[in-house]
Design an enzyme around this catalytic site. Structure first.
Site, short mmCIF file in Angstrom:
data_model
loop_
_atom_site.label_atom_id
_atom_site.label_comp_id
_atom_site.label_asym_id
_atom_site.label_seq_id
_atom_site.Cartn_x
_atom_site.Cartn_y
_atom_site.Cartn_z
N LYS A 1 0.83 -1.19 0.00
CA LYS A 1 0.00 0.00 0.00
C LYS A 1 0.87 1.25 0.00
O LYS A 1 1.95 1.26 0.61
CB LYS A 1 -0.86 0.04 1.27
CG LYS A 1 -1.96 -0.99 1.37
CD LYS A 1 -2.70 -0.82 2.69
CE LYS A 1 -3.77 -1.88 2.91
NZ LYS A 1 -4.92 -1.71 2.03
N ARG B 1 -10.45 -11.49 2.52
CA ARG B 1 -11.38 -12.54 2.09
C ARG B 1 -10.73 -13.92 2.16
O ARG B 1 -11.43 -14.92 2.28
CB ARG B 1 -11.89 -12.24 0.68
CG ARG B 1 -10.87 -12.32 -0.42
CD ARG B 1 -11.27 -11.53 -1.65
NE ARG B 1 -11.27 -10.10 -1.37
CZ ARG B 1 -11.67 -9.18 -2.25
NH1 ARG B 1 -12.12 -9.55 -3.44
NH2 ARG B 1 -11.62 -7.91 -1.94
#
Length: 466
Positions: A243, A317
């Protein structure tokens, strides 16, 4: 904290009167002349969120006016009484507002408590000892139980990752279990591979702090099974798909799903709801090292489905998938997962309105009605079957990060649904778990989203005192 809401009013409790715009004079009726004159001299208008303490003949507070605005302003603002609760001087206050409905009285009481939350781990930020008499018809312990669950979630999210790693998330589960006589256990490090949780292991294996799956169980084994799964990514660098700094700054809150699940579990446990409660939290840190998973890797899940890793920053997820597969093996009556999962959900609905997904129309209706009733905003989103091909790559069963960026929250929910087959009802919550700016009842920082509505639904669905 529960002592901030009193069951019985002392004789010297100071009244709080609600003054809508255009109705200030009515709110002043019966008060000492000096108090009314002071309000007029100050030009108090009744604007929502404004407040004014009125002095009596001796100079001590005789009453307080809380601006109540108009219907439009109240529809746009939750916990409006919280603006006064934050600033109230020490003392015992009572709400003198017979015009409020039962739901509005409960909201006022809860707003009083929620507004007085402060995160004090690193500095003293306590407020004056201002207590509120529970409004008529409001059970103080019930409201305090809900507030304690919210405070637990807020505290966990607000704690920096340095002191809230996977081990500390595990400790929070064990502490909650110990307080309520629940059983807790954890599977740590390479034991995850041995016990069949390869996705949780793959996400967390690059970190210095080992990954783990933490579980808790409580209640009669014959009671309806309610299972809560929370994403516990203690810090998310993005992995090899690193990120940028601006996106990494708030990643201590990426365990917000776990924190919210624990807040909800606290409410259920304190209320002793007649359910068999199970909590599962995959607690990991998504870090960068030579052991990190790579874009292009294909991983096999607990369920046996293979997953192509097209972005290591779509790790939430993955850990949820293994935990959901385990939860689903018991065919629970209700299976709920909560996660700070996608930026797409924030683009679609912003930070305050949490989307949820479910195939169960009755559950969706119950959640929507409860969300409106307890002012815990939720919005149902579609599990649109036309997007299923987006999560099906060429070389594996599933793609963890479909290209293009369209419908990101929906495709994440569709991904998770592939790991739920046996549960009688399932709901997925894609929450933000953070207040970017302060508002009444919602100080800036970590937040519980959806858990009050869920608590209401679970209590009503399975019987019990919410």
């Amino acid at each position: 904290m529960s002592e901030a809401l009193l069951a019985a009013p002392p004789e010297n409790a100071i009244p709080i009167r609600l003054a809508p715009e255009g109705g200030v004079e009515a709110a002043l009726a019966g008060l000492p002349d000096c108090a009314a004159a002071y309000a007029r001299a100050m030009g108090f208008s009744g604007k929502l969120g404004r407040w004014l303490i009125l002095p009596g003949p001796d100079g001590a507070p005789a009453a307080a006016l809380a601006g109540w605005g108009d219907a439009k302003a109240r529809a746009r603002t939750r916990f409006a009484l919280g603006a006064f609760a934050e600033a109230a001087p020490a003392g015992v206050w009572r709400l003198d507002a017979p015009e409020l409905t039962q739901d509005e009285r409960e909201e006022a009481a809860l707003g009083w408590l929620l507004s007085r939350y402060r995160f004090t781990r690193y500095r003293d930020a306590r407020l004056a000892d201002a207590r509120l008499v529970a409004p008529e018809g409001v059970e103080p312990e019930r409201v305090a139980r809900i507030a304690r669950g919210v405070f637990l979630a807020r505290d966990l999210i607000n704690t920096p990752a340095e002191e809230m790693g996977p081990a500390q998330i595990e400790e929070a589960v064990f502490d909650l279990a110990a307080r309520h006589g629940a059983a807790a256990d954890s599977i740590v490090g390479d034991a995850l591979l041995e016990r069949g949780f390869p996705l949780i292991h793959a996400v967390g294996r690059a970190a210095a702090r080992p990954p783990r799956l933490v579980g808790m169980e409580w209640g009669d084994e014959d009671a309806p099974r309610v299972t809560l799964v929370g994403k516990g990514v203690a810090f998310d660098t993005g992995g090899l798909n690193l990120k940028p700094g601006g996106s990494m700054g708030l990643m201590k809150k990426d365990m917000g799903g776990a924190a919210n699940v624990l807040g909800l579990a606290s409410m259920i446990l304190e209320a002793r709801l007649p359910v068999r409660l199970r909590v599962l939290i995959p607690a990991v840190e998504n870090a960068v090292s030579g052991a990190a998973m790579r874009p292009g890797d294909v991983l096999r899940s607990r369920k046996g489905l293979t997953v192509e890793i097209n972005n290591t920053d779509a790790e939430g997820r993955l850990v949820l998938a293994d935990a959901l597969a385990l939860a689903d093996e018991e065919s629970p009556d209700l299976l709920v997962d909560m996660a700070t999962l996608t930026g797409a959900a924030r683009v679609a609905l912003g930070p305050e309105l949490a989307p949820f997904y479910t195939d169960d129309d009755a559950l969706a209706q119950a959640l929507s009605e409860a969300a409106q009733r307890v002012r815990d905003p939720l919005w149902r989103m579609p599990l649109w079957p036309g997007y299923e091909p987006m999560i099906e790559p060429a070389i594996a069963d599933l793609d963890n990060a479909p290209a293009g960026g369209f419908a990101g929250s929906i495709t994440a929910a569709l991904f998770l649904r592939r790991f739920v087959e046996r549960a009688r009802a399932w709901a997925h919550f894609d929450i933000y778990a953070w207040n970017p700016k302060a508002a009444p009842g919602r100080p800036k920082g970590g937040e519980a989203q959806g858990v009050r509505a869920l608590f209401e639904v679970i209590a009503r669905r399975y019987g019990g005192d919410a």
